[in-house]
Design a protein around this motif. Sequence first.
Motif, PDB file in Angstrom:
ATOM      1  N   THR A  38       0.811  -1.217   0.000  1.00 63.63           N
ATOM      2  CA  THR A  38       0.000   0.000   0.000  1.00 63.63           C
ATOM      3  C   THR A  38       0.843   1.265   0.000  1.00 63.63           C
ATOM      4  O   THR A  38       0.301   2.355  -0.098  1.00 63.63           O
ATOM      5  N   ALA A  39       2.153   1.126   0.166  1.00 56.60           N
ATOM      6  CA  ALA A  39       2.986   2.324   0.246  1.00 56.60           C
ATOM      7  C   ALA A  39       4.436   1.991  -0.082  1.00 56.60           C
ATOM      8  O   ALA A  39       4.876   0.851   0.050  1.00 56.60           O
ATOM      9  N   GLY A  40       5.155   3.027  -0.493  1.00 55.85           N
ATOM     10  CA  GLY A  40       6.545   2.851  -0.879  1.00 55.85           C
ATOM     11  C   GLY A  40       7.429   2.388   0.272  1.00 55.85           C
ATOM     12  O   GLY A  40       8.429   1.715   0.064  1.00 55.85           O
ATOM     13  N   MET A  41       7.056   2.745   1.502  1.00 56.88           N
ATOM     14  CA  MET A  41       7.932   2.436   2.633  1.00 56.88           C
ATOM     15  C   MET A  41       7.953   0.954   2.994  1.00 56.88           C
ATOM     16  O   MET A  41       8.851   0.508   3.696  1.00 56.88           O
ATOM     17  N   GLN A  42       6.958   0.209   2.500  1.00 58.41           N
ATOM     18  CA  GLN A  42       6.856  -1.179   2.943  1.00 58.41           C
ATOM     19  C   GLN A  42       8.114  -2.003   2.685  1.00 58.41           C
ATOM     20  O   GLN A  42       8.555  -2.742   3.540  1.00 58.41           O
ATOM     21  N   PHE A  70      -1.473  -0.543  -3.988  1.00 62.87           N
ATOM     22  CA  PHE A  70      -2.869  -0.944  -4.151  1.00 62.87           C
ATOM     23  C   PHE A  70      -3.575  -0.760  -2.814  1.00 62.87           C
ATOM     24  O   PHE A  70      -3.144  -1.295  -1.798  1.00 62.87           O
ATOM     25  N   ARG A  71      -4.660   0.022  -2.807  1.00 63.47           N
ATOM     26  CA  ARG A  71      -5.384   0.237  -1.541  1.00 63.47           C
ATOM     27  C   ARG A  71      -6.808  -0.278  -1.636  1.00 63.47           C
ATOM     28  O   ARG A  71      -7.662   0.334  -2.274  1.00 63.47           O
ATOM     29  N   THR A  72      -7.048  -1.399  -0.997  1.00 62.28           N
ATOM     30  CA  THR A  72      -8.403  -1.973  -1.008  1.00 62.28           C
ATOM     31  C   THR A  72      -9.367  -1.074  -0.247  1.00 62.28           C
ATOM     32  O   THR A  72     -10.560  -1.068  -0.535  1.00 62.28           O
ATOM     33  N   GLU A  88       0.475   4.665  -8.571  1.00 63.80           N
ATOM     34  CA  GLU A  88       1.936   4.696  -8.480  1.00 63.80           C
ATOM     35  C   GLU A  88       2.330   5.748  -7.453  1.00 63.80           C
ATOM     36  O   GLU A  88       1.833   6.875  -7.507  1.00 63.80           O
ATOM     37  N   MET A  89       3.223   5.368  -6.556  1.00 68.41           N
ATOM     38  CA  MET A  89       3.617   6.299  -5.515  1.00 68.41           C
ATOM     39  C   MET A  89       5.082   6.693  -5.644  1.00 68.41           C
ATOM     40  O   MET A  89       5.971   5.844  -5.618  1.00 68.41           O
ATOM     41  N   LEU A  90       5.294   7.993  -5.813  1.00 70.23           N
ATOM     42  CA  LEU A  90       6.662   8.503  -5.860  1.00 70.23           C
ATOM     43  C   LEU A  90       7.113   8.729  -4.422  1.00 70.23           C
ATOM     44  O   LEU A  90       6.361   9.309  -3.638  1.00 70.23           O
ATOM     45  N   PHE A 158      -0.692  11.582  10.980  1.00 75.01           N
ATOM     46  CA  PHE A 158       0.159  10.671  11.726  1.00 75.01           C
ATOM     47  C   PHE A 158       0.130   9.360  10.964  1.00 75.01           C
ATOM     48  O   PHE A 158      -0.920   8.776  10.772  1.00 75.01           O
ATOM     49  N   TRP A 159       1.300   8.943  10.471  1.00 76.84           N
ATOM     50  CA  TRP A 159       1.319   7.757   9.608  1.00 76.84           C
ATOM     51  C   TRP A 159       1.642   6.478  10.399  1.00 76.84           C
ATOM     52  O   TRP A 159       2.447   6.482  11.308  1.00 76.84           O
ATOM     53  N   GLY A 160       1.019   5.402   9.938  1.00 77.89           N
ATOM     54  CA  GLY A 160       1.427   4.061  10.327  1.00 77.89           C
ATOM     55  C   GLY A 160       0.816   3.591  11.611  1.00 77.89           C
ATOM     56  O   GLY A 160      -0.017   4.261  12.180  1.00 77.89           O
ATOM     57  N   TRP A 187       1.338  15.389  -1.462  1.00 81.82           N
ATOM     58  CA  TRP A 187       2.561  14.773  -0.914  1.00 81.82           C
ATOM     59  C   TRP A 187       2.409  14.588   0.595  1.00 81.82           C
ATOM     60  O   TRP A 187       1.978  15.504   1.298  1.00 81.82           O
ATOM     61  N   ASN A 188       2.778  13.411   1.046  1.00 78.66           N
ATOM     62  CA  ASN A 188       2.751  13.112   2.473  1.00 78.66           C
ATOM     63  C   ASN A 188       4.180  12.836   2.915  1.00 78.66           C
ATOM     64  O   ASN A 188       4.828  11.927   2.398  1.00 78.66           O
ATOM     65  N   ILE A 189       4.671  13.637   3.848  1.00 75.93           N
ATOM     66  CA  ILE A 189       6.055  13.490   4.304  1.00 75.93           C
ATOM     67  C   ILE A 189       6.014  12.971   5.739  1.00 75.93           C
ATOM     68  O   ILE A 189       5.549  13.660   6.639  1.00 75.93           O
ATOM     69  N   VAL A 190       6.483  11.747   5.918  1.00 73.80           N
ATOM     70  CA  VAL A 190       6.392  11.108   7.232  1.00 73.80           C
ATOM     71  C   VAL A 190       7.722  11.194   7.953  1.00 73.80           C
ATOM     72  O   VAL A 190       8.767  10.899   7.376  1.00 73.80           O
ATOM     73  N   PHE A 191       7.644  11.589   9.218  1.00 74.03           N
ATOM     74  CA  PHE A 191       8.843  11.607  10.058  1.00 74.03           C
ATOM     75  C   PHE A 191       8.781  10.394  10.974  1.00 74.03           C
ATOM     76  O   PHE A 191       8.098  10.408  12.000  1.00 74.03           O
ATOM     77  N   ILE A 218      12.873   9.103   7.269  1.00 76.08           N
ATOM     78  CA  ILE A 218      11.951   9.868   6.428  1.00 76.08           C
ATOM     79  C   ILE A 218      11.297   8.905   5.449  1.00 76.08           C
ATOM     80  O   ILE A 218      11.962   8.050   4.869  1.00 76.08           O
ATOM     81  N   ASP A 219       9.996   9.071   5.283  1.00 78.97           N
ATOM     82  CA  ASP A 219       9.249   8.252   4.325  1.00 78.97           C
ATOM     83  C   ASP A 219       8.250   9.175   3.654  1.00 78.97           C
ATOM     84  O   ASP A 219       7.373   9.707   4.320  1.00 78.97           O
ATOM     85  N   THR A 220       8.428   9.429   2.382  1.00 79.51           N
ATOM     86  CA  THR A 220       7.462  10.312   1.735  1.00 79.51           C
ATOM     87  C   THR A 220       6.715   9.574   0.631  1.00 79.51           C
ATOM     88  O   THR A 220       7.223   8.608   0.069  1.00 79.51           O
ATOM     89  N   GLY A 221       5.511  10.027   0.360  1.00 80.09           N
ATOM     90  CA  GLY A 221       4.712   9.399  -0.681  1.00 80.09           C
ATOM     91  C   GLY A 221       3.890  10.425  -1.421  1.00 80.09           C
ATOM     92  O   GLY A 221       3.228  11.282  -0.824  1.00 80.09           O
ATOM     93  N   MET A 222       3.968  10.365  -2.760  1.00 75.80           N
ATOM     94  CA  MET A 222       3.221  11.314  -3.584  1.00 75.80           C
ATOM     95  C   MET A 222       2.586  10.515  -4.721  1.00 75.80           C
ATOM     96  O   MET A 222       3.278   9.809  -5.456  1.00 75.80           O
TER      97      MET A 222
HETATM   98  N1  SER Z   1       3.820   6.041   3.889  1.00 79.04           N
HETATM   99  C1  SER Z   1       3.240   7.314   3.612  1.00 79.04           C
HETATM  100  C2  SER Z   1       2.013   7.200   2.721  1.00 79.04           C
HETATM  101  O1  SER Z   1       1.800   6.189   2.138  1.00 79.04           O
HETATM  102  C3  SER Z   1       4.258   8.189   2.939  1.00 79.04           C
HETATM  103  O2  SER Z   1       4.906   7.485   1.941  1.00 79.04           O
HETATM  104  O3  SER Z   1       1.285   8.151   2.599  1.00 79.04           O
END
Ligand code: SER
Length: 592
Positions: A38-42, A70-72, A88-90, A158-160, A187-191, A218-222
Amino acid sequence: MNSSEIRKNFLDYFNKRGHAVVPSSSLIPDDPSVLLTTAGMQQFKKYYTGEADALKDFCSKSTASIQKSFRTSDIDEVGDESHLTFFEMLGNFSFGGYFKREAITYAHEFITKVMQLPISYVTVFEGSATVPKDEESRAIWQELGIVDIREEGMDDVFWGPTGTSGPCGPTAEIYCKNASGKDIEVWNIVFNQFMCSGSREELLSGNATLSPLDIFGIDTGMGLERLAMISQSTKTIFETDLFSPLMDLLPQSMDVRTKRIIADHARGTAFLLSEGVQPSNKERGYVLRRLLRRIIVHEYLAHETPFPLENILSAAVREYRGFYPELNEQTVLKEFATEKEKFLKTLKNGLKELQKLENLTPQNAFKLYESYGLPFEIIKEIGGDRAASLSRASFDEEFKKHQEISRAGLEKKFGGHGLLLDTGELKAKDEQELKIVTRLHTATHLLQQALRTVLGEAVSQKGSDITVERTRFDFSFDRKLMPEEIQEVEQVINDIIQKDLPVQKVELPIDEAKKTGALYFFSAKGGSASGGKEKYPDHVNIYFVGNSLEEAFSKEFCGGPHVTRTGEIGKVKIAKEEAVAAGIRRIRAVVE
Ligand code: SER
């Protein structure tokens, strides 16, 4: 800027700033606690927890990627201007390298200089009982000249964690206006500052604890589609170059919402099928089948202005193959044809039955799904006013109830690997294996209770997997067990086995069941119909070990199967104890 240019500019920008460019990981994650990526950080989770070293693996403490996601949870939203299943997540990531200042500055520069887009406003974390207000981010945005800085809470910024536990932290978001003047989160920028001991739901309900991570990350997703919408000045993502080639193949006269659903689902289907997911009635296969059946129904209903779905699927492959060479047109079309042939046989009868019903309830809707394969969305769409009070949650609840029933009844699994039993937790291919996994299953309940007896009530189940060789049990605990503790746990279990106590079952309404103090655990991938949060059925079974529920040694919500007396288990031995993540231990145990 067209989408290929955006992809290239994004990766170039971060590569020039020392980020290793890492290819997208599969949509099927390594992490067993999540169904789909569901996210690039996985794929980078282990670099945040410190289990792996980014410098060693990527020659850099920071990476950038374009991740297939993919987000169900968004399936029901698809059809509006900005929601999708597949996207697609940058993202750019740092594991103990840079932190807030650089992350915010990079994002700001990329949006305003590279993309040349004005920022509408940004958000920062307002603070909570456990995490302070994010003053540092606010100050950085101010230095960069942003005037509109809004504070938001735990729900939004607040992510995660993803799955049953993991890294998490406050975020900052960037909003830009689309062509209709609407503010869109791009853009979501996670600390990443904390390790959370439980799931996101547990965190929000106050049932999980946060401990500071050793490595700040840092984990960002756009979302590429959203960024393309802003950059290409369109009102919806479906008018961008990522979707217009698919939308153009659909009949002019078709309702626009339906067109968007078909375009989204066809694209998602092409990716899932190319990754080897097959339509089925559980987990990923269930998600895929939902997408497939929904578009097949629309194709069937649009017989006056026919549009071959095959063309849309081929177009999806064609449009994305350049960037994702794993897309395979032949596989996609072959699997599609098989599912379509199967489904069309019952679809007509199902629609006839649906038309006869005066009022759609969760029960008769589930029946339509079960007997004719009609997807929830279709029942809802075609039911119109008659389905006004039918909600996804009530349908899911009904689904779950039936799943429990079929688990407890040891329903034979069709197709696949020919298992006699597969509850997700227990697997057995014949009667003989079934006897062994049943013993291991009761042993697992004893193990959890024995761990709580020896180590305290902080121990709670995080996952369990039982095969004929062993039981594998994951639980929350923050350090390695000492040899004496392992011995004591074994001793407690084997004492209970020696006593040959009865193992009994009661069925209770959920509220009463919770009051008994029985332990409960439902894994995040347990197969809820929406893939989202799991709902309990109205009534649950509690299995308890002892002469009465009140005096039981162990009691747990469970679908079975279990032995009838503990003496049948034999001797339990702990074979291995290790860490799986920060704050989570794993035990493998066998029965002799
Ligand atoms: N994990 C966060 C999100 O999916 C940032 O990448 O929004």
